[in-house]
Structure formats: C-alpha cells, structure tokens
Write a protein that holds these residues in place. Sequence first.
Motif, PDB file in Angstrom:
ATOM      1  N   THR A 191     -34.210  18.335 -54.233  1.00 43.51           N
ATOM      2  CA  THR A 191     -35.497  18.730 -53.918  1.00 43.51           C
ATOM      3  C   THR A 191     -35.451  19.713 -52.755  1.00 43.51           C
ATOM      4  O   THR A 191     -36.763  19.897 -52.271  1.00 43.51           O
ATOM      5  CB  THR A 191     -36.292  17.503 -53.713  1.00 43.51           C
ATOM      6  N   GLY A 192     -34.600  19.632 -51.929  1.00 40.31           N
ATOM      7  CA  GLY A 192     -34.303  20.788 -50.793  1.00 40.31           C
ATOM      8  C   GLY A 192     -34.609  20.151 -49.659  1.00 40.31           C
ATOM      9  O   GLY A 192     -34.664  20.697 -48.596  1.00 40.31           O
ATOM     10  N   HIS A 193     -34.505  18.524 -49.519  1.00 46.31           N
ATOM     11  CA  HIS A 193     -34.785  17.953 -48.373  1.00 46.31           C
ATOM     12  C   HIS A 193     -33.161  17.775 -47.688  1.00 46.31           C
ATOM     13  O   HIS A 193     -33.292  16.417 -47.751  1.00 46.31           O
ATOM     14  CB  HIS A 193     -35.777  16.795 -48.395  1.00 46.31           C
ATOM     15  N   PHE A 194     -32.928  18.630 -47.066  1.00 45.16           N
ATOM     16  CA  PHE A 194     -31.542  18.442 -46.569  1.00 45.16           C
ATOM     17  C   PHE A 194     -31.215  17.593 -45.736  1.00 45.16           C
ATOM     18  O   PHE A 194     -30.227  16.844 -45.457  1.00 45.16           O
ATOM     19  CB  PHE A 194     -30.742  19.959 -46.242  1.00 45.16           C
ATOM     20  N   GLU A 195     -32.146  17.491 -44.565  1.00 47.97           N
ATOM     21  CA  GLU A 195     -31.811  16.550 -43.571  1.00 47.97           C
ATOM     22  C   GLU A 195     -31.963  15.015 -43.899  1.00 47.97           C
ATOM     23  O   GLU A 195     -31.217  14.179 -43.725  1.00 47.97           O
ATOM     24  CB  GLU A 195     -32.837  16.800 -42.237  1.00 47.97           C
ATOM     25  N   ALA A 196     -32.852  14.712 -44.906  1.00 51.83           N
ATOM     26  CA  ALA A 196     -32.764  13.454 -45.329  1.00 51.83           C
ATOM     27  C   ALA A 196     -31.574  13.187 -46.339  1.00 51.83           C
ATOM     28  O   ALA A 196     -31.230  12.014 -46.341  1.00 51.83           O
ATOM     29  CB  ALA A 196     -34.202  13.472 -46.406  1.00 51.83           C
ATOM     30  N   ALA A 197     -31.205  14.256 -47.029  1.00 51.90           N
ATOM     31  CA  ALA A 197     -30.032  13.965 -47.820  1.00 51.90           C
ATOM     32  C   ALA A 197     -28.763  13.694 -46.936  1.00 51.90           C
ATOM     33  O   ALA A 197     -28.007  12.518 -47.142  1.00 51.90           O
ATOM     34  CB  ALA A 197     -29.668  15.340 -48.691  1.00 51.90           C
ATOM     35  N   LEU A 198     -28.633  14.414 -45.858  1.00 45.74           N
ATOM     36  CA  LEU A 198     -27.647  13.971 -45.150  1.00 45.74           C
ATOM     37  C   LEU A 198     -27.641  12.613 -44.368  1.00 45.74           C
ATOM     38  O   LEU A 198     -26.791  11.932 -44.344  1.00 45.74           O
ATOM     39  CB  LEU A 198     -27.652  14.947 -43.671  1.00 45.74           C
ATOM     40  N   PHE A 199     -28.910  12.178 -44.022  1.00 48.39           N
ATOM     41  CA  PHE A 199     -29.175  10.665 -43.646  1.00 48.39           C
ATOM     42  C   PHE A 199     -28.559   9.863 -44.431  1.00 48.39           C
ATOM     43  O   PHE A 199     -27.768   8.952 -44.060  1.00 48.39           O
ATOM     44  CB  PHE A 199     -30.683  10.570 -43.236  1.00 48.39           C
ATOM     45  N   HIS A 200     -28.949  10.009 -45.669  1.00 46.38           N
ATOM     46  CA  HIS A 200     -28.685   9.064 -46.850  1.00 46.38           C
ATOM     47  C   HIS A 200     -26.974   9.141 -47.289  1.00 46.38           C
ATOM     48  O   HIS A 200     -26.509   8.048 -47.184  1.00 46.38           O
ATOM     49  CB  HIS A 200     -29.351   9.218 -48.157  1.00 46.38           C
ATOM     50  N   PHE A 201     -26.459  10.398 -47.064  1.00 49.83           N
ATOM     51  CA  PHE A 201     -24.965  10.322 -47.506  1.00 49.83           C
ATOM     52  C   PHE A 201     -24.388   9.718 -46.296  1.00 49.83           C
ATOM     53  O   PHE A 201     -23.300   9.138 -46.802  1.00 49.83           O
ATOM     54  CB  PHE A 201     -24.715  11.628 -47.445  1.00 49.83           C
ATOM     55  N   ALA A 202     -24.816   9.559 -44.961  1.00 55.83           N
ATOM     56  CA  ALA A 202     -24.115   9.311 -43.879  1.00 55.83           C
ATOM     57  C   ALA A 202     -24.081   7.649 -44.128  1.00 55.83           C
ATOM     58  O   ALA A 202     -23.252   6.866 -43.668  1.00 55.83           O
ATOM     59  CB  ALA A 202     -24.632   9.730 -42.525  1.00 55.83           C
ATOM     60  N   ASN A 203     -25.188   7.076 -44.364  1.00 57.67           N
ATOM     61  CA  ASN A 203     -25.449   5.726 -44.729  1.00 57.67           C
ATOM     62  C   ASN A 203     -24.517   5.196 -45.990  1.00 57.67           C
ATOM     63  O   ASN A 203     -24.014   4.286 -46.088  1.00 57.67           O
ATOM     64  CB  ASN A 203     -26.863   5.458 -45.189  1.00 57.67           C
ATOM     65  N   ASP A 204     -24.369   6.095 -46.923  1.00 55.86           N
ATOM     66  CA  ASP A 204     -23.633   6.023 -48.297  1.00 55.86           C
ATOM     67  C   ASP A 204     -22.157   5.715 -47.625  1.00 55.86           C
ATOM     68  O   ASP A 204     -21.555   4.700 -48.002  1.00 55.86           O
ATOM     69  CB  ASP A 204     -23.737   7.265 -49.112  1.00 55.86           C
ATOM     70  N   ILE A 205     -21.825   6.693 -46.964  1.00 53.41           N
ATOM     71  CA  ILE A 205     -20.361   6.722 -46.425  1.00 53.41           C
ATOM     72  C   ILE A 205     -20.104   5.487 -45.510  1.00 53.41           C
ATOM     73  O   ILE A 205     -19.138   4.783 -45.630  1.00 53.41           O
ATOM     74  CB  ILE A 205     -20.000   7.862 -45.664  1.00 53.41           C
ATOM     75  N   TYR A 206     -20.981   4.973 -44.547  1.00 53.41           N
ATOM     76  CA  TYR A 206     -20.775   3.761 -43.950  1.00 53.41           C
ATOM     77  C   TYR A 206     -20.614   2.580 -45.021  1.00 53.41           C
ATOM     78  O   TYR A 206     -19.736   1.795 -44.724  1.00 53.41           O
ATOM     79  CB  TYR A 206     -22.367   3.715 -42.772  1.00 53.41           C
ATOM     80  N   PHE A 207     -21.727   2.349 -45.854  1.00 52.34           N
ATOM     81  CA  PHE A 207     -21.689   1.128 -46.774  1.00 52.34           C
ATOM     82  C   PHE A 207     -20.345   1.160 -47.605  1.00 52.34           C
ATOM     83  O   PHE A 207     -19.727   0.069 -48.015  1.00 52.34           O
ATOM     84  CB  PHE A 207     -22.873   1.046 -47.240  1.00 52.34           C
ATOM     85  N   ALA A 208     -20.053   2.381 -47.922  1.00 49.28           N
ATOM     86  CA  ALA A 208     -18.776   2.368 -48.920  1.00 49.28           C
ATOM     87  C   ALA A 208     -17.702   2.167 -48.143  1.00 49.28           C
ATOM     88  O   ALA A 208     -16.675   1.530 -48.908  1.00 49.28           O
ATOM     89  CB  ALA A 208     -18.983   3.871 -49.602  1.00 49.28           C
ATOM     90  N   SER A 209     -17.427   2.653 -46.981  1.00 49.27           N
ATOM     91  CA  SER A 209     -16.222   2.220 -46.076  1.00 49.27           C
ATOM     92  C   SER A 209     -16.326   0.770 -45.930  1.00 49.27           C
ATOM     93  O   SER A 209     -14.948   0.193 -45.948  1.00 49.27           O
ATOM     94  CB  SER A 209     -16.110   3.083 -44.892  1.00 49.27           C
ATOM     95  N   GLU A 210     -17.507   0.176 -45.733  1.00 51.38           N
ATOM     96  CA  GLU A 210     -17.611  -1.358 -45.360  1.00 51.38           C
ATOM     97  C   GLU A 210     -16.991  -1.902 -46.780  1.00 51.38           C
ATOM     98  O   GLU A 210     -16.274  -3.039 -46.546  1.00 51.38           O
ATOM     99  CB  GLU A 210     -18.816  -1.590 -45.057  1.00 51.38           C
TER     100      GLU A 210
END
Length: 365
Positions: A191-210
């Motif tokens: 949907t073009g909301h890139f800052e929100a996308a980056l926020f969620h991908f950062a959380n994705d990486i954190y939880f996946a690494s855990e």
Amino acid sequence: MESKVQDVLPSTEIIPLALPKGTEKVCELCQKRAYLQCARCRVTYYCDAEHQHSDWIGIHKRICQLLIPIRTPSLFSMQRAGRIENLLKTKELIEICRLVAESKLSEGKHEEAVPAAQACLRCSVDVYGPNTVQLVPAYLLLADANMGMGNLALVAELMSQAEWAVLKSPECGYAVHHRLHRSMGCLHTATGHFEAALFHFANDIYFASEEYGLDSTVTCGGYFLMADVFVKQGEPAIVHSLYKEVAETWHSHLAKLLQSHIQNLQKNPDTTEPAFDKGQQVEVGKILRSILEFEQDETRKEPAQVALVAHSLAMLSYLGGDVTRALGFGQMALEASQLIPNHDLTEPIRALLQLLSKDSQLTST
C-alpha cells in the motif's frame, strides 16, 4: 470449461428447496447457496462447477475422503470417544491444509492457495473456536494468498482479525509474532506505507531471530523484504548490505545441504529424488535471482558478491534436480570468482562444476 470440469469431477445436483427445513447447504468456497454436491465424498457442496473445480485443484483432491467421517453424523461421533477421534482428525486436516497452502504460496500459486487456506481456517475454528490465537496462522495464510491476488481490502480485514487475536493472547510465542509482523510489513509495502513496513519487518526479524536464530533462513527472509522497501526508497547502499546478509545465510545453508546430499549419494547411488522441495526452490530461486540482478548492475558490480550468489543458485538448481541450469550458474560463479586472486570460493565452485559435468554425462548416456 464446465463440461470438462464435470467430466473430471463427478457431481450430484441438489435441489435446495427439497432439503429439510434448517439444512440448507452452502458452497465450500463462497458460502452462497449450493446446487452441486461432490459425488466422491457427498459431504461437500458448491454453488457451481467452477467453484468445485477451484476447490478440487486447491485442496479438495487431497482431503476429499478425509472429510467423510468428520462430516457424517453417527451414533459413535456423538459419544465422547467419537468426538475425540473427530477432533484429532480435524487437527490432522488443519496440518494438511496448512502445508498445501504454504506449498502453493511458495510456488506463487496464490489463487490455488485460497481454498486450502480457507479450509485451514474453517477447521481451526471447529477445533479452537472463533477469535482465538490458534487461528492466526490460517488468517495469515489466507491474507498472503489474497495479497498475491491484489485483494488488499480483504487482506487488511484478515490482518486486523489476526492482530486482535494476538493482542488478546500476550502469551503467544515468538513464531506467531514473527509471522504477523512479516505479513503486516508486506501489506504496508503493497500500500506504499514504507516506514510502517520497515517497522514491522524490524519486529519480524527480532521475533524470528528469537525463535529460529540470527543465522536462520527464516530470519533472513525479513532482511530480504526490508531490502525490497529500501529498493523502492532508492537506498542502494542499504539494499546491498541487507542482500549480503541474505546471500551469505543462504549460501551457508545450501553448502551444508549439498554436502549432505553428496554423502547420501555415496551411500545410495541410485537415489533420483531432488534434495530440495519444489515450492521452496521456486521461492528461494526468486530471492537469489533478485539479488543477483541487483549485484550485476555495472555501477556497483562486485565480483565476490556475484560469485557468492551465482554459486548459491548453482547449488540450489542442482539440489532441485536441474543440472543444466546449475551448470550455467556455476560457470557464472567461476568467472566472477576468477576476477579475484585466490578467492576462497573458486575451488568449491570448480568442485561443483566437476560434479555437474559427471551428472550431465550420466544423464546423456
């Protein structure tokens, strides 16, 4: 098309008005009034032949006979032992539908994944009840399928239901959070909301690494999706850094798989089964080819990175049973590695090319 569907998929016409009051049958896919019944299991209904065909291709072919004992009332099914048995069978269906949906999504068959994801959600509701955290994986599968079809309004609705279920269950594990944030990131990217996308991908990486570890191929999927956002924002330096992380992770993983495959071949020379799942091969191939295309750009071309990614693609193709494609990527990797004196990948690449040449000669004889 309908006549062809009817030939392949026998069905029995039902007359809704002839059914006893309160027993209206609805379509398996759209929940509208049904006029056809699967003639194989006789417990699944459709509004028309097209939906029957879509469901058959998507999931029904796999679970047709499994539905009969679950959807056929009997004296035993009303007893405690029968209810427990049906519960276990329904849980088995959830797992089958999940695996089928994931496989089709990894192959890019989004429309075909919808029936499997719907069935997974429906069975999950039957087992765990509505609005429970156990429904989140099915919500996300259905959201991912509709994302690929461009149905973003429906995706947003599904994601909202998944988010609410997670918010009500703070004890749910890292894996659920990782998948939720990854899907939310993909929606915001679309949907073009890139800052929100980056926020969620950062959380994705954190939880996946855990859950899976920093070096996991699951975790590096978040880095790749984050890089896609930076591509759209015109940040090539950041993209290169993230792609390097993804490429190194997959190279290490594929090298281990290749070594294991070679050892298995030495024990069982007659083995002909590919060592890599087709669906995952398609998905990983897309990731690595995207990275290779980016790294081959003349303005930033790095032979070491090209060699690493091309070597990864060669190993992936070989493990998937495509020797011809593997040879092409292997040669590309060798040419790139030879541009760097004493490059540490040159010998492994040569060894792979020798193995591929032997396999190619055996195939041609």
